[in-house]
Design an enzyme around this catalytic site. Structure first.
Site, mmCIF file in Angstrom:
data_model
loop_
_atom_site.group_PDB
_atom_site.id
_atom_site.type_symbol
_atom_site.label_atom_id
_atom_site.label_comp_id
_atom_site.label_asym_id
_atom_site.label_seq_id
_atom_site.Cartn_x
_atom_site.Cartn_y
_atom_site.Cartn_z
ATOM 1 N N GLY A 18 0.799 -1.220 0.000
ATOM 2 C CA GLY A 18 0.000 0.000 0.000
ATOM 3 C C GLY A 18 0.835 1.274 0.000
ATOM 4 O O GLY A 18 0.490 2.231 0.695
ATOM 5 N N GLY A 20 0.905 3.336 -2.351
ATOM 6 C CA GLY A 20 0.029 4.363 -2.926
ATOM 7 C C GLY A 20 -0.867 4.984 -1.862
ATOM 8 O O GLY A 20 -1.093 6.201 -1.856
ATOM 9 N N ILE A 21 -1.347 4.162 -0.953
ATOM 10 C CA ILE A 21 -2.258 4.678 0.091
ATOM 11 C C ILE A 21 -1.466 5.473 1.131
ATOM 12 O O ILE A 21 -1.928 6.517 1.611
ATOM 13 C CB ILE A 21 -3.029 3.512 0.773
ATOM 14 N N GLN A 194 14.712 -5.288 8.823
ATOM 15 C CA GLN A 194 16.161 -5.027 8.944
ATOM 16 C C GLN A 194 16.873 -5.349 7.631
ATOM 17 O O GLN A 194 17.707 -4.584 7.149
ATOM 18 C CB GLN A 194 16.765 -5.887 10.053
ATOM 19 N N LYS A 225 13.728 -1.593 18.695
ATOM 20 C CA LYS A 225 14.587 -2.533 17.981
ATOM 21 C C LYS A 225 14.780 -2.090 16.519
ATOM 22 O O LYS A 225 15.910 -2.030 16.020
ATOM 23 C CB LYS A 225 13.919 -3.911 18.032
ATOM 24 N N CYS A 383 -19.273 3.680 -20.882
ATOM 25 C CA CYS A 383 -18.481 3.439 -22.089
ATOM 26 C C CYS A 383 -19.018 2.219 -22.849
ATOM 27 O O CYS A 383 -20.079 2.321 -23.453
ATOM 28 C CB CYS A 383 -17.000 3.329 -21.734
ATOM 29 N N HIS A 509 -15.995 8.280 -18.785
ATOM 30 C CA HIS A 509 -15.803 7.526 -17.535
ATOM 31 C C HIS A 509 -15.990 8.444 -16.324
ATOM 32 O O HIS A 509 -15.010 9.043 -15.858
ATOM 33 C CB HIS A 509 -14.398 6.925 -17.501
ATOM 34 N N GLU A 511 -16.312 7.668 -13.357
ATOM 35 C CA GLU A 511 -15.620 7.131 -12.167
ATOM 36 C C GLU A 511 -14.226 7.730 -11.961
ATOM 37 O O GLU A 511 -13.714 7.733 -10.849
ATOM 38 C CB GLU A 511 -15.553 5.600 -12.241
HETATM 39 N N1 GLN Z 1 -14.449 -0.907 -26.565
HETATM 40 C C1 GLN Z 1 -15.202 0.307 -26.598
HETATM 41 C C2 GLN Z 1 -14.538 1.387 -27.445
HETATM 42 O O1 GLN Z 1 -13.370 1.329 -27.710
HETATM 43 C C3 GLN Z 1 -15.475 0.812 -25.197
HETATM 44 C C4 GLN Z 1 -14.244 1.219 -24.448
HETATM 45 C C5 GLN Z 1 -14.448 1.340 -22.976
HETATM 46 O O2 GLN Z 1 -15.411 0.798 -22.418
HETATM 47 N N2 GLN Z 1 -13.543 2.013 -22.294
HETATM 48 O O3 GLN Z 1 -15.203 2.302 -27.848
#
Ligand code: GLN
Length: 533
Positions: A18, A20-21, A194, A225, A383, A509, A511
């Protein structure tokens, strides 16, 4: 502040501890004390970026505003800090060698023999300092991927050794290791730590702070230690005990005073008390969430939640703000067929169809969108998930038999999803998709608009295919509308079904942009409507 300070985070004993965390948590604490901080990841593999890697190799590929395909740790950096990263925040050995070799071809080295030291190490040092050059950051934290002792990591550790020498008090090294607990003898063992520090010392690097991952509390004896054997102060031996959520780690690091040790060593004032009210509020809401909902994440990497890391975390953020506990269940799209769809999907309050590439599992994803559409179950398609919704609607509502994406069926009679014009001449796979942020204009009165509450948004993309605008009018006449459109080239970025409880597909995306203090509006609304029965 006059100049940038550099912190290097290395790892030892085991991978997946971890780093990154820990890097994100330290950055969060420094940010909460008023410092401008960014985090960079150096990855010691030969791929130029993780864009062409299979999720089995590397988990999710994270995408930045400027269109860099990066390591998933950058997602943590953004989720913790709520500030955008860029291509400069992720560098691989492949990229380092590529630039050095390009320079060699141009003749930049004036006839010299090109070598790992100094040419590769100089390029690494240049990439590390690049983030400090703009005077934008007080502190740059550089996480070195891999584990000390790996052959691949050596040039990075050597670059750290040189930089530590050059930068003096303006730099420090944090080494993260594991203190295993032997249940047979009931003891925590420090020997691997160590040895790991000895390995670093062999390479000329003395760590300033040790962070020890452990499942049991570190006793005074253990801290003494480790301090004695590893040449660090006792108060620089930091415990990192297993936490119930990664978002708890900044609070644990605050208790261990990791931020204070860092500021002391870098000779930076610690005058502001850390402002963590929003962070604590999020943790409180997350803990107090009583109501539960269950969401299906339909994808093809069910045994690999890291493949959908940012989606999983977006639900944690959106769940907390709604004070709803979201149980996210990964459903393998290849298990969904006409007979099984209902049995598998009926128990869920909402269905998300995941992004993806290639035809494996695609028909199951299409059936999941059909089930959500017909049964008025809240649906978010991301997507490829959005493309599945378009294909399904084409086949079953518009009666376009065998409608498909040309990615799955090149000669489909109804290419409702097709390769974007600018993609048609591209043959290389690496870094050639439509990547990074693009503007999108939302239609008033749509569910997308009511989630974002503004007419223009900007979201990140990673795809080659798109809704084929030739069919758009027919879709809109029959109840699936384009609620978000790119104002510059008219590409459809969001579709929705106004008659449905909540059915949205997005070509981008969302997310990648959800953070702890700024959960994504689409995830917030998706969770909210899924909780209404
Ligand atoms: N395969 C699809 C495209 O290239 C969707 C890509 C994705 O879901 N990131 O458009």
């Amino acid at each position: 502040m006059s100049h940038t300070k550099y912190i290097f985070v290395t790892g030892g004993v085991s991978s997946s501890l971890g780093k990154g965390i820990i890097s994100s948590s330290l950055a969060k604490l420094l940010q909460a004390r008023g410092y401008y901080v960014t985090i960079q990841k150096l990855d010691p593999y030969i791929n130029v970026d993780p864009g062409t890697l299979n999720p089995y190799e590397h988990g999710e590929c994270y995408v930045t505003d400027d269109g860099a395909e990066t390591d998933l740790d950058l997602g943590h950096y953004e989720r913790f800090l709520n500030t955008a990263t860029s291509q400069a925040n992720n560098v691989t050995t492949g990229r380092i060698y590529q630039s050095v070799i390009n320079k060699e071809r141009k003749g930049d080295f004036l006839g010299k023999t090109v070598q790992v030291i100094p040419h590769i190490t100089d390029e690494i040092k240049y990439r590390i300092k690049l983030l400090g050059n703009h005077k934008k950051y007080d502190v740059v934290i550089t996480e070195i991927g891999g584990t000390v002792g790996d052959i691949e990591s050596l040039p990075y550790i050597e670059a750290v050794r040189q930089l530590k020498w050059e930068l003096g008090d303006d730099s420090l090294v944090i080494h993260l290791t594991l203190v295993p607990y032997l249940s047979a003898s009931g003891e925590l063992k420090t020997k691997p730590t160590q040895h790991s520090v000895k390995l670093l010392l062999e390479n000329g690097v003395q760590p300033d702070i040790l962070v020890l991952r452990t499942e049991k509390i570190l006793t005074n004896g253990i801290r003494n230690k480790v301090a004695r054997f590893c040449n660090v102060n006792k108060n620089s031996v930091i415990e990192s005990i297993d936490a119930s959520t990664i978002y708890e780690v900044p609070i644990l690091m605050l208790k261990e005073e990791l931020d204070l040790r860092v500021l002391e060593k870098l000779k930076l004032p610690a005058n502001e008390e850390p402002k963590l009210e929003q962070w604590r509020e999020f943790l409180k809401k997350r803990k107090n969430s009583k109501k539960r909902i269950s969401i299906a994440l339909v994808g093809k990497y069910v045994e690999l939640p890291d493949a959908y890391k940012s989606i999983v975390e977006s639900f944690v953020h959106a769940g907390a703000i709604n004070e709803i506990k979201v149980e996210l269940k990964l459903v393998h799209s290849e298990t969904i067929n006409n007979e099984s769809a209902e049995e598998i999907l009926k128990k869920f309050n909402g269905i998300l169809v995941a992004p993806g590439f290639g035809h494996r599992g695609i028909e199951g994803k299409i059936l999941a969108t059909k089930y959500a559409r017909k049964n008025n179950i809240p649906f978010l398609g991301i997507c490829l998930g959005m493309q599945c919704a378009v294909i399904e609607f084409g086949r079953n509502v518009l009666n376009l038999q065998n409608a498909n994406s040309t990615e799955m069926h090149r000669a489909t009679p109804y290419p409702v999803i097709d390769l974007m014009e600018e993609q048609k001449s591209i043959t290389d796979l690496g870094g050639t998709m439509r990547l990074g942020k693009y503007k999108c204009e939302l239609k008033k009165g749509t569910k997308a608009y009511s989630a974002y509450k503004k007419p223009i948004i900007s979201e990140r993309h990673r795809h080659r295919y798109e809704l084929n605008n030739i069919f758009l009018e027919e879709y809109e006449k029959n109840g699936m509308i384009a609620s978000g459109i790119n104002p510059n080239n008219q590409l459809v970025e969001i579709i929705e079904i106004p008659e449905h409880k909540w059915f949205i597909g997005v070509q981008f995306h969302p997310e990648y942009k959800s953070t702890v203090v700024d959960p994504h509006p689409l995830f917030i609304d998706f969770v909210k409507v899924s909780s209404i029965t």
